[in-house]
Design a protein around this motif. Structure first.
Motif, PDB file in Angstrom:
ATOM      1  N   PHE A  94       0.894  -1.306  -0.187  1.00 31.73           N
ATOM      2  CA  PHE A  94       0.095   0.240   0.022  1.00 31.73           C
ATOM      3  C   PHE A  94       0.960   1.257  -0.153  1.00 31.73           C
ATOM      4  O   PHE A  94       2.147   1.236   0.166  1.00 31.73           O
ATOM      5  N   ASN A  95       0.215   2.419  -0.247  1.00 32.60           N
ATOM      6  CA  ASN A  95       1.057   3.701  -0.280  1.00 32.60           C
ATOM      7  C   ASN A  95       1.565   3.795   0.911  1.00 32.60           C
ATOM      8  O   ASN A  95       2.422   4.511   1.037  1.00 32.60           O
ATOM      9  N   SER A  96       1.007   3.521   1.833  1.00 31.11           N
ATOM     10  CA  SER A  96       1.376   3.783   3.478  1.00 31.11           C
ATOM     11  C   SER A  96       2.675   3.156   3.826  1.00 31.11           C
ATOM     12  O   SER A  96       3.233   3.380   4.846  1.00 31.11           O
ATOM     13  N   GLY A  97       3.170   2.008   2.901  1.00 29.01           N
ATOM     14  CA  GLY A  97       4.111   1.161   3.353  1.00 29.01           C
ATOM     15  C   GLY A  97       3.707  -0.098   3.791  1.00 29.01           C
ATOM     16  O   GLY A  97       4.536  -1.143   3.837  1.00 29.01           O
ATOM     17  N   GLY A  98       2.338  -0.424   4.239  1.00 35.06           N
ATOM     18  CA  GLY A  98       1.865  -1.594   4.593  1.00 35.06           C
ATOM     19  C   GLY A  98       1.812  -2.667   3.391  1.00 35.06           C
ATOM     20  O   GLY A  98       1.869  -2.387   2.368  1.00 35.06           O
ATOM     21  N   VAL A  99       2.051  -3.839   3.815  1.00 34.10           N
ATOM     22  CA  VAL A  99       2.203  -4.932   2.916  1.00 34.10           C
ATOM     23  C   VAL A  99       1.450  -6.136   3.300  1.00 34.10           C
ATOM     24  O   VAL A  99       1.226  -6.581   4.514  1.00 34.10           O
ATOM     25  N   LEU A 100       0.703  -6.746   2.368  1.00 35.67           N
ATOM     26  CA  LEU A 100      -0.370  -7.866   2.606  1.00 35.67           C
ATOM     27  C   LEU A 100       0.067  -8.953   1.768  1.00 35.67           C
ATOM     28  O   LEU A 100       0.002  -8.539   0.565  1.00 35.67           O
ATOM     29  N   GLY A 101       0.070 -10.134   1.906  1.00 28.13           N
ATOM     30  CA  GLY A 101      -0.009 -11.261   0.825  1.00 28.13           C
ATOM     31  C   GLY A 101       0.242 -12.573   1.373  1.00 28.13           C
ATOM     32  O   GLY A 101      -0.421 -12.834   2.369  1.00 28.13           O
ATOM     33  N   GLY A 102       0.829 -13.507   0.690  1.00 23.28           N
ATOM     34  CA  GLY A 102       1.006 -14.926   1.003  1.00 23.28           C
ATOM     35  C   GLY A 102       1.925 -15.532   0.400  1.00 23.28           C
ATOM     36  O   GLY A 102       2.671 -15.069  -0.555  1.00 23.28           O
ATOM     37  N   TYR A 103       2.209 -16.869   0.678  1.00 23.04           N
ATOM     38  CA  TYR A 103       3.465 -17.458   0.279  1.00 23.04           C
ATOM     39  C   TYR A 103       3.057 -18.817   0.235  1.00 23.04           C
ATOM     40  O   TYR A 103       2.067 -19.410   0.502  1.00 23.04           O
ATOM     41  N   LEU A 104       3.802 -19.623  -0.678  1.00 18.47           N
ATOM     42  CA  LEU A 104       3.756 -21.197  -0.738  1.00 18.47           C
ATOM     43  C   LEU A 104       5.314 -21.754  -0.898  1.00 18.47           C
ATOM     44  O   LEU A 104       5.960 -21.114  -2.044  1.00 18.47           O
ATOM     45  N   ASP A 105       5.425 -22.574  -0.320  1.00 18.78           N
ATOM     46  CA  ASP A 105       6.898 -23.337  -0.438  1.00 18.78           C
ATOM     47  C   ASP A 105       6.630 -24.739  -0.594  1.00 18.78           C
ATOM     48  O   ASP A 105       5.800 -25.350  -0.067  1.00 18.78           O
ATOM     49  N   TYR A 106       7.662 -25.346  -1.194  1.00 19.81           N
ATOM     50  CA  TYR A 106       7.587 -26.831  -1.367  1.00 19.81           C
ATOM     51  C   TYR A 106       9.063 -27.364  -1.253  1.00 19.81           C
ATOM     52  O   TYR A 106       9.991 -26.672  -1.910  1.00 19.81           O
ATOM     53  N   ALA A 107       9.240 -28.346  -0.432  1.00 16.20           N
ATOM     54  CA  ALA A 107      10.548 -28.760  -0.502  1.00 16.20           C
ATOM     55  C   ALA A 107      10.516 -30.377  -0.470  1.00 16.20           C
ATOM     56  O   ALA A 107       9.577 -31.002   0.262  1.00 16.20           O
ATOM     57  N   ASP A 108      11.315 -30.883  -1.073  1.00 15.91           N
ATOM     58  CA  ASP A 108      11.442 -32.286  -1.768  1.00 15.91           C
ATOM     59  C   ASP A 108      12.804 -32.818  -1.048  1.00 15.91           C
ATOM     60  O   ASP A 108      13.820 -32.277  -1.850  1.00 15.91           O
ATOM     61  N   THR A 109      13.007 -34.036  -0.454  1.00 15.03           N
ATOM     62  CA  THR A 109      14.009 -34.736  -0.038  1.00 15.03           C
ATOM     63  C   THR A 109      13.967 -36.178  -0.401  1.00 15.03           C
ATOM     64  O   THR A 109      13.061 -36.852  -0.113  1.00 15.03           O
ATOM     65  N   GLU A 110      15.111 -36.407  -0.972  1.00 13.16           N
ATOM     66  CA  GLU A 110      15.254 -37.826  -1.684  1.00 13.16           C
ATOM     67  C   GLU A 110      16.529 -38.494  -0.941  1.00 13.16           C
ATOM     68  O   GLU A 110      17.825 -37.705  -1.277  1.00 13.16           O
ATOM     69  N   LEU A 111      16.535 -39.414  -0.376  1.00 13.22           N
ATOM     70  CA  LEU A 111      17.563 -40.141   0.191  1.00 13.22           C
ATOM     71  C   LEU A 111      18.042 -41.434  -0.460  1.00 13.22           C
ATOM     72  O   LEU A 111      17.104 -42.588  -0.569  1.00 13.22           O
ATOM     73  N   ASP A 112      18.967 -41.429  -0.956  1.00  8.25           N
ATOM     74  CA  ASP A 112      19.512 -42.649  -1.788  1.00  8.25           C
ATOM     75  C   ASP A 112      20.280 -43.674  -0.763  1.00  8.25           C
ATOM     76  O   ASP A 112      21.403 -43.159  -0.298  1.00  8.25           O
ATOM     77  N   THR A 113      19.819 -44.683  -0.297  1.00  6.71           N
ATOM     78  CA  THR A 113      20.172 -45.359   1.138  1.00  6.71           C
ATOM     79  C   THR A 113      21.602 -46.189   0.532  1.00  6.71           C
ATOM     80  O   THR A 113      22.001 -46.492   1.349  1.00  6.71           O
ATOM     81  N   GLY A 114      21.511 -46.420  -0.750  1.00 10.97           N
ATOM     82  CA  GLY A 114      22.781 -47.354  -0.795  1.00 10.97           C
ATOM     83  C   GLY A 114      22.425 -48.865  -1.051  1.00 10.97           C
ATOM     84  O   GLY A 114      23.298 -49.693  -1.125  1.00 10.97           O
ATOM     85  N   LEU A 115      20.977 -49.149  -0.693  1.00  4.13           N
ATOM     86  CA  LEU A 115      20.871 -50.176  -0.489  1.00  4.13           C
ATOM     87  C   LEU A 115      19.733 -50.974  -1.329  1.00  4.13           C
ATOM     88  O   LEU A 115      19.099 -51.816  -1.108  1.00  4.13           O
ATOM     89  N   GLY A 116      19.714 -50.141  -2.560  1.00  5.82           N
ATOM     90  CA  GLY A 116      19.010 -50.925  -3.384  1.00  5.82           C
ATOM     91  C   GLY A 116      17.501 -49.896  -3.509  1.00  5.82           C
ATOM     92  O   GLY A 116      16.723 -50.320  -4.392  1.00  5.82           O
ATOM     93  N   PHE A 117      17.233 -49.010  -2.560  1.00  5.68           N
ATOM     94  CA  PHE A 117      15.873 -48.457  -2.583  1.00  5.68           C
ATOM     95  C   PHE A 117      16.091 -46.683  -1.986  1.00  5.68           C
ATOM     96  O   PHE A 117      16.971 -46.533  -1.195  1.00  5.68           O
TER      97      PHE A 117
END
Length: 308
Positions: A94-117
């Motif tokens: 806004f012109n006054s300096g106020g801010v309004l909004g939203g967010y969306l985050d996505y994190a994906d973790t892949e572990l290669d166990t070294g055991l075939g899966f």
């Protein structure tokens, strides 16, 4: 699940695209780190890629994007970890300096166990935010929730709250901090993780710069604490070449305390940071200082960002 996440990002993208951009500011960092765990715990290497940017529009909209990639390889162990962490924000100022909004985050973790899966986990965080911006000062607070795949046991709820502040003293100096808390509760589950941090950056006229960050994180219900301190220097390669980038070197230590048993992880990181758009210099995105000044919207991914 993943189709709906992509659709949300597409809607945000199209919404921001209806206006003409005033300016773009961003940065990208390619990094490498080598870490040693105390008491013979072993070593591991981390390859990283980070990018961040913000578009400002004539109608007061501000669209932000963040992307992070980590590839962690332990020495002498046939396993590895790959992490993708993506985020977008859409705010109206806004012109006054106020801010309004939203967010969306996505994190994906892949572990290669070294055991075939492989083992895979992803976290989606979303919520609303508000704040105030005026003459180099920025304050933001948010509240939201996170969902996981696989789902939390028994339908437990994950709630996130957080706040940050930034002060841009000049184009070459800035500092800021954060407080982020994530709580998982319900169906017998009770887990509380918080993160608090401070960081800053200063670029000298000679092309050299320095930065430092301190972040403390705690799983209060697991009696586990992590404190990370990092200090580094960088050099603007434009001083000696036509390359518009900063080379950085950081030394960091993470002290870990689990139920009174302590250990530490020592890390040396290098990075090549490319300031983008209207920005002439930027804090290296693979640094503790950056993690302290620009946290993720939940405490768990903030911890990952700090550690790697």
């Amino acid at each position: 699940m993943k189709t709906s996440k992509i659709s949300i990002v597409a809607i945000i993208s199209m919404t921001a695209g209806v206006a003409s951009a005033q300016d773009f500011r961003g940065a990208a960092t390619l990094g490498y780190g080598h870490s040693s765990i105390s008491d013979g715990g072993g070593d591991f290497s981390t390859f990283t890629g980070d990018a961040t940017g913000a578009l400002s529009f004539d109608n007061g909209l501000h669209w932000g994007l963040d992307a992070k990639y980590y590839y962690v390889v332990p020495d002498d162990v046939s396993s590895d970890v790959t992490v993708w962490d993506l985020g977008t924000t859409l705010n109206y100022q806004f012109n006054s300096g106020g801010v309004l909004g939203g967010y969306l985050d996505y994190a994906d973790t892949e572990l290669d166990t070294g055991l075939g899966f492989d083992l895979s986990t992803d976290i989606t965080s979303y919520g609303i935010s508000g704040g105030y911006v005026a003459e180099g000062v920025g304050i933001e607070a948010w509240i939201g929730e996170s969902t996981t795949s696989p789902s939390l046991p028994g339908g437990a709820d994950w709630t996130d709250i957080g706040a940050l502040f930034r002060y841009q003293l000049s184009d070459s100096a800035a500092f800021g901090g954060h407080y982020v808390r994530s709580e998982i509760s319900g169906s017998g589950a009770d887990l509380d993780l918080y993160s608090i941090g401070l960081g800053g950056y200063y670029q000298f006229a000679s092309g050299w710069g320095t930065y430092a960050g301190l972040v403390h994180q705690s799983f209060s219900d697991l009696d586990t604490d992590l404190t990370t301190f990092g200090v580094g220097v960088d050099y603007n390669l434009l001083e000696i070449s036509p390359i518009p980038a900063q080379f950085s070197l950081e030394l960091a230590r993470t002290d870990i305390d689990v139920a009174g048993t302590s250990g530490d992880i020592d890390t040396i990181r290098v990075g090549l940071t490319f300031p983008l758009g209207d920005r002439s210099a930027a804090t290296p995105l693979n640094s503790v200082a950056r993690a302290a000044m620009a946290p993720r919207h939940n405490a768990l991914t903030t911890l990952t960002d700090t550690a790697f």
